[in-house]
Scaffold this motif. Sequence first.
Motif, PDB file in Angstrom:
ATOM      1  N   LYS A  34      -7.603  10.830  -1.629  1.00  0.00           N
ATOM      2  CA  LYS A  34      -6.421  10.844  -1.589  1.00  0.00           C
ATOM      3  C   LYS A  34      -4.899   9.586  -0.912  1.00  0.00           C
ATOM      4  CE  LYS A  34      -5.410  14.727  -3.338  1.00  0.00           C
ATOM      5  NZ  LYS A  34      -4.824  16.867  -2.970  1.00  0.00           N
ATOM      6  N   ASN A  35      -3.607   9.348  -1.755  1.00  0.00           N
ATOM      7  CA  ASN A  35      -3.494   8.172  -0.771  1.00  0.00           C
ATOM      8  C   ASN A  35      -1.069   8.612  -1.241  1.00  0.00           C
ATOM      9  OD1 ASN A  35      -1.384   6.099   0.440  1.00  0.00           O
ATOM     10  ND2 ASN A  35      -2.233   4.651  -0.436  1.00  0.00           N
ATOM     11  N   PRO A  36      -0.966   9.826  -0.793  1.00  0.00           N
ATOM     12  CA  PRO A  36      -0.018  10.235  -0.656  1.00  0.00           C
ATOM     13  C   PRO A  36       0.698   8.820  -0.860  1.00  0.00           C
ATOM     14  CG  PRO A  36      -0.800  11.680   1.221  1.00  0.00           C
ATOM     15  CD  PRO A  36      -1.812   9.986   0.643  1.00  0.00           C
ATOM     16  N   LEU A  37       1.320   8.105  -0.076  1.00  0.00           N
ATOM     17  CA  LEU A  37       1.848   7.258  -0.120  1.00  0.00           C
ATOM     18  C   LEU A  37       2.191   7.031  -1.245  1.00  0.00           C
ATOM     19  CD1 LEU A  37       3.627   6.995   2.278  1.00  0.00           C
ATOM     20  CD2 LEU A  37       2.731   4.479   2.559  1.00  0.00           C
ATOM     21  N   CYS A  38       1.882   6.243  -2.165  1.00  0.00           N
ATOM     22  CA  CYS A  38       1.177   5.670  -3.637  1.00  0.00           C
ATOM     23  C   CYS A  38       1.353   6.672  -4.723  1.00  0.00           C
ATOM     24  CB  CYS A  38       0.370   4.441  -3.117  1.00  0.00           C
ATOM     25  SG  CYS A  38       0.728   3.970  -4.674  1.00  0.00           S
ATOM     26  N   GLY A  39       0.363   7.670  -4.239  1.00  0.00           N
ATOM     27  CA  GLY A  39      -0.073   8.344  -5.631  1.00  0.00           C
ATOM     28  C   GLY A  39      -1.309   8.079  -6.141  1.00  0.00           C
ATOM     29  N   ASP A  40      -1.978   7.788  -5.541  1.00  0.00           N
ATOM     30  CA  ASP A  40      -3.195   6.865  -5.655  1.00  0.00           C
ATOM     31  C   ASP A  40      -4.465   8.134  -5.633  1.00  0.00           C
ATOM     32  OD1 ASP A  40      -1.914   4.515  -5.951  1.00  0.00           O
ATOM     33  OD2 ASP A  40      -2.500   4.193  -3.984  1.00  0.00           O
ATOM     34  N   GLU A  41      -4.774   8.829  -6.137  1.00  0.00           N
ATOM     35  CA  GLU A  41      -6.085   9.817  -6.187  1.00  0.00           C
ATOM     36  C   GLU A  41      -7.481   9.147  -6.897  1.00  0.00           C
ATOM     37  OE1 GLU A  41      -4.129  12.716  -6.868  1.00  0.00           O
ATOM     38  OE2 GLU A  41      -6.028  14.512  -6.297  1.00  0.00           O
ATOM     39  N   GLY A  62      -4.413   6.113 -10.302  1.00  0.00           N
ATOM     40  CA  GLY A  62      -3.078   5.213  -9.137  1.00  0.00           C
ATOM     41  C   GLY A  62      -3.308   3.638  -9.294  1.00  0.00           C
ATOM     42  N   CYS A  63      -2.566   2.993  -8.774  1.00  0.00           N
ATOM     43  CA  CYS A  63      -1.719   1.865  -8.374  1.00  0.00           C
ATOM     44  C   CYS A  63      -2.354   1.012  -9.444  1.00  0.00           C
ATOM     45  CB  CYS A  63      -0.358   1.644  -8.053  1.00  0.00           C
ATOM     46  SG  CYS A  63      -1.512   1.207  -6.135  1.00  0.00           S
ATOM     47  N   ALA A  64      -2.663  -0.586  -9.565  1.00  0.00           N
ATOM     48  CA  ALA A  64      -3.390  -1.424  -9.727  1.00  0.00           C
ATOM     49  C   ALA A  64      -4.246  -1.877  -8.530  1.00  0.00           C
ATOM     50  CB  ALA A  64      -2.756  -2.477 -10.773  1.00  0.00           C
ATOM     51  N   ILE A  65      -3.612  -1.547  -7.983  1.00  0.00           N
ATOM     52  CA  ILE A  65      -4.203  -2.810  -6.927  1.00  0.00           C
ATOM     53  C   ILE A  65      -5.272  -1.268  -6.066  1.00  0.00           C
ATOM     54  CG2 ILE A  65      -4.335  -2.859  -4.010  1.00  0.00           C
ATOM     55  CD1 ILE A  65      -1.742  -4.423  -4.479  1.00  0.00           C
ATOM     56  N   SER A  66      -5.482   0.102  -6.278  1.00  0.00           N
ATOM     57  CA  SER A  66      -5.909   1.342  -5.905  1.00  0.00           C
ATOM     58  C   SER A  66      -7.591   1.046  -6.598  1.00  0.00           C
ATOM     59  CB  SER A  66      -5.129   1.951  -5.822  1.00  0.00           C
ATOM     60  OG  SER A  66      -4.772   2.885  -7.325  1.00  0.00           O
ATOM     61  N   LYS A  67      -7.141   0.855  -8.258  1.00  0.00           N
ATOM     62  CA  LYS A  67      -7.881   0.584  -9.861  1.00  0.00           C
ATOM     63  C   LYS A  67      -8.163  -0.021  -9.190  1.00  0.00           C
ATOM     64  CE  LYS A  67      -7.893   3.047 -13.931  1.00  0.00           C
ATOM     65  NZ  LYS A  67      -6.695   3.129 -15.077  1.00  0.00           N
ATOM     66  N   VAL A 120       2.512  -1.719   2.732  1.00  0.00           N
ATOM     67  CA  VAL A 120       2.602  -0.947   2.193  1.00  0.00           C
ATOM     68  C   VAL A 120       1.554  -1.062   1.298  1.00  0.00           C
ATOM     69  CG1 VAL A 120       4.457  -0.981   0.304  1.00  0.00           C
ATOM     70  CG2 VAL A 120       4.043   0.943   1.282  1.00  0.00           C
ATOM     71  N   ARG A 121       1.162  -1.676   0.804  1.00  0.00           N
ATOM     72  CA  ARG A 121      -0.451  -1.565  -0.354  1.00  0.00           C
ATOM     73  C   ARG A 121      -1.418  -1.833   0.536  1.00  0.00           C
ATOM     74  NH1 ARG A 121       0.871  -0.093  -4.381  1.00  0.00           N
ATOM     75  NH2 ARG A 121       2.948  -1.446  -5.518  1.00  0.00           N
ATOM     76  N   VAL A 122      -1.747  -2.299   2.097  1.00  0.00           N
ATOM     77  CA  VAL A 122      -3.500  -2.200   2.521  1.00  0.00           C
ATOM     78  C   VAL A 122      -3.956  -0.869   2.168  1.00  0.00           C
ATOM     79  CG1 VAL A 122      -4.224  -1.843   4.056  1.00  0.00           C
ATOM     80  CG2 VAL A 122      -2.519  -3.346   4.001  1.00  0.00           C
ATOM     81  N   LYS A 123      -2.773   0.656   2.557  1.00  0.00           N
ATOM     82  CA  LYS A 123      -3.534   1.359   1.754  1.00  0.00           C
ATOM     83  C   LYS A 123      -4.488   1.892   0.001  1.00  0.00           C
ATOM     84  CE  LYS A 123      -1.937   4.550   5.319  1.00  0.00           C
ATOM     85  NZ  LYS A 123      -0.252   5.172   6.178  1.00  0.00           N
ATOM     86  N   CYS A 124      -3.770   1.370  -0.608  1.00  0.00           N
ATOM     87  CA  CYS A 124      -4.162   1.729  -1.634  1.00  0.00           C
ATOM     88  C   CYS A 124      -5.715   1.016  -1.785  1.00  0.00           C
ATOM     89  CB  CYS A 124      -2.880   0.536  -2.442  1.00  0.00           C
ATOM     90  SG  CYS A 124      -0.849   1.573  -2.498  1.00  0.00           S
ATOM     91  N   ALA A 125      -5.577  -0.237  -1.522  1.00  0.00           N
ATOM     92  CA  ALA A 125      -7.109  -1.349  -1.080  1.00  0.00           C
ATOM     93  C   ALA A 125      -7.384  -0.352  -0.801  1.00  0.00           C
ATOM     94  CB  ALA A 125      -6.667  -2.600  -0.217  1.00  0.00           C
TER      95      ALA A 125
END
Length: 148
Positions: A34-41, A62-67, A120-125
Amino acid sequence: MNLDELYKQMILEHNKHPRNFKDVDPCTHYSHGKNPLCGDEFKVMLRLQSNCVEEIGFLGVGCAISKASGSMMTDALKGKTVEECLALKDQFLDLVTQDKEVGSSLGKLKVFEGVKQFPVRVKCAALVWRALEDALEQGSEEHTVSTE
Ligand code: ZN
């Protein structure tokens, strides 16, 4: 084409058509990231056979980057040993967080170097990689890992 454009194109393409976006059944290793900052799960599932990744998949929202990160990670890890997976994970996290030269074994994953410009995107990746690490440590017990 410069790295920025390549990065954007790869992310968009993998976000639209994620690879290995499926359940792995039966799976031997599992984690829910989970990345609560962006809502990625995303959950990351693996089936190991003789210390090798026989099957790997991920599912979630999740966002495009996490996916895109999940798509490219699962593509890269199929057939690898646990040690190779963990080594690649370290290299990937270095790539997106550190200003130093990283090993060449990252291959296509190098396009994620672009996220360094967007902290802020590093956590998504990194999310699916954190989940991978957690899955390999914990096995198939139900549990959750969070970037926060
Ligand atoms: Zn995100």
